[in-house]
Design an enzyme around this catalytic site. Structure first.
Site, PDB file in Angstrom:
ATOM      1  N   GLY A   1      18.203   0.992 -34.167  1.00  0.00           N
ATOM      2  CA  GLY A   1      18.198   2.239 -33.606  1.00  0.00           C
ATOM      3  C   GLY A   1      19.007   3.042 -34.625  1.00  0.00           C
TER       4      GLY A   1
ATOM      5  N   HIS B   1      23.578   3.382 -26.455  1.00  0.00           N
ATOM      6  CA  HIS B   1      24.320   3.196 -27.859  1.00  0.00           C
ATOM      7  C   HIS B   1      23.945   4.608 -28.599  1.00  0.00           C
ATOM      8  CE1 HIS B   1      25.980   0.889 -31.168  1.00  0.00           C
ATOM      9  NE2 HIS B   1      25.303   1.823 -31.708  1.00  0.00           N
ATOM     10  N   GLU B   2      22.631   4.844 -28.874  1.00  0.00           N
ATOM     11  CA  GLU B   2      22.406   5.682 -29.882  1.00  0.00           C
ATOM     12  C   GLU B   2      22.634   7.194 -29.308  1.00  0.00           C
ATOM     13  OE1 GLU B   2      21.843   5.054 -32.632  1.00  0.00           O
ATOM     14  OE2 GLU B   2      21.552   3.082 -32.450  1.00  0.00           O
TER      15      GLU B   2
ATOM     16  N   CYS C   1      26.675  -1.829 -35.047  1.00  0.00           N
ATOM     17  CA  CYS C   1      26.119  -0.550 -35.457  1.00  0.00           C
ATOM     18  C   CYS C   1      26.192  -0.174 -36.870  1.00  0.00           C
ATOM     19  CB  CYS C   1      27.306   0.604 -34.964  1.00  0.00           C
ATOM     20  SG  CYS C   1      26.879   2.288 -34.966  1.00  0.00           S
ATOM     21  N   LEU C   2      25.139   0.395 -37.308  1.00  0.00           N
ATOM     22  CA  LEU C   2      24.928   0.539 -38.728  1.00  0.00           C
ATOM     23  C   LEU C   2      26.372   1.466 -39.300  1.00  0.00           C
ATOM     24  CD1 LEU C   2      21.369   1.258 -38.941  1.00  0.00           C
ATOM     25  CD2 LEU C   2      22.331  -1.158 -39.293  1.00  0.00           C
TER      26      LEU C   2
ATOM     27  N   HIS D   1      26.104   8.212 -29.830  1.00  0.00           N
ATOM     28  CA  HIS D   1      26.297   9.061 -31.283  1.00  0.00           C
ATOM     29  C   HIS D   1      25.995  10.444 -31.190  1.00  0.00           C
ATOM     30  CE1 HIS D   1      26.931   5.685 -34.121  1.00  0.00           C
ATOM     31  NE2 HIS D   1      25.838   5.076 -33.339  1.00  0.00           N
TER      32      HIS D   1
ATOM     33  N   GLN E   1      23.941   9.883 -37.765  1.00  0.00           N
ATOM     34  CA  GLN E   1      24.240   8.698 -38.639  1.00  0.00           C
ATOM     35  C   GLN E   1      23.937   9.085 -40.193  1.00  0.00           C
ATOM     36  OE1 GLN E   1      23.107   5.797 -35.714  1.00  0.00           O
ATOM     37  NE2 GLN E   1      24.586   4.637 -36.778  1.00  0.00           N
TER      38      GLN E   1
END
Length: 188
Positions: A46, A155-156, A113-114, A159, A51
């Site tokens: 995701g 989660h996304e 997480c990235l 952000h 991001q």
């Protein structure tokens, strides 16, 4: 398509509350293509637009399940030959997503997480949620989500509101995670 730089904590841009998408044009489609390419390159499932430095209410998800019916494929990485099971892509694009009805029952999943590389922690979230979003043509959709898809969308969407998964941790655990991240950066 292009691979974009993924912002990493503690970059202050990750705390920006993203703005709604208003233009459903070729620029949006290019951004989505770049986001998928960036996410796949980083081995993620995701990615939110913020991001990659774009403060828009846009995210992409692909849970990429292995295809049990496909023949294993041979490949070579770092001079090592091996085989892997091909995956079934399930590319999903969510424009202006909103959670309508999160369940009261919760589940705990280990998240990463990235934007917080190599840090993993258990996060408790609603086990189910109803989500409304638009597609790339502006058409509205609504779906009840459960399991990993529910975890990933929540989660996304965090952000989009300037929240990282480590913000759900206790102050002590969050501090330890950020210290570990800083130490890894110094070693690199």
């Amino acid at each position: 398509m292009a691979i974009r730089e993924i912002l990493e904590a503690p970059d202050p841009r990750l705390k920006i509350i993203s703005s709604p998408v208003e233009k459903f044009d070729d620029g949006l489609k290019t951004l989505v293509d770049d986001m998928f390419e960036t996410m796949y390159d980083a081995h993620g499932i995701g990615l939110a637009a913020i991001q990659v430095g774009e403060p828009l209410r846009l995210l992409v998800i692909d849970l990429q399940e292995e295809d049990p019916d496909a023949e294993p494929e041979a490949c070579e990485h770092d001079g090592t030959k091996h085989t892997h099971q091909p995956v079934i892509n399930d590319k999903r694009v969510f424009v202006n997503p909103e959670i309508l009805d999160p369940s009261e029952d919760t589940g705990t999943y280990q998240e990463g997480c990235l934007s917080v590389p190599d840090i993993y922690a258990d996060v408790e979230r609603p086990a189910r949620c109803r989500v409304r979003w638009q597609d790339l043509d502006g058409k509205t959709h609504e779906e009840e989500m459960t399991g990993m898809l529910a975890v990933c969308i929540q989660h996304e969407m965090d952000h989009l509101n300037g929240i990282l998964f480590i913000d759900h941790l206790s102050r002590l655990k969050r501090g330890m995670a950020l210290k570990k991240l800083a130490k890894a950066r110094q070693a690199a």
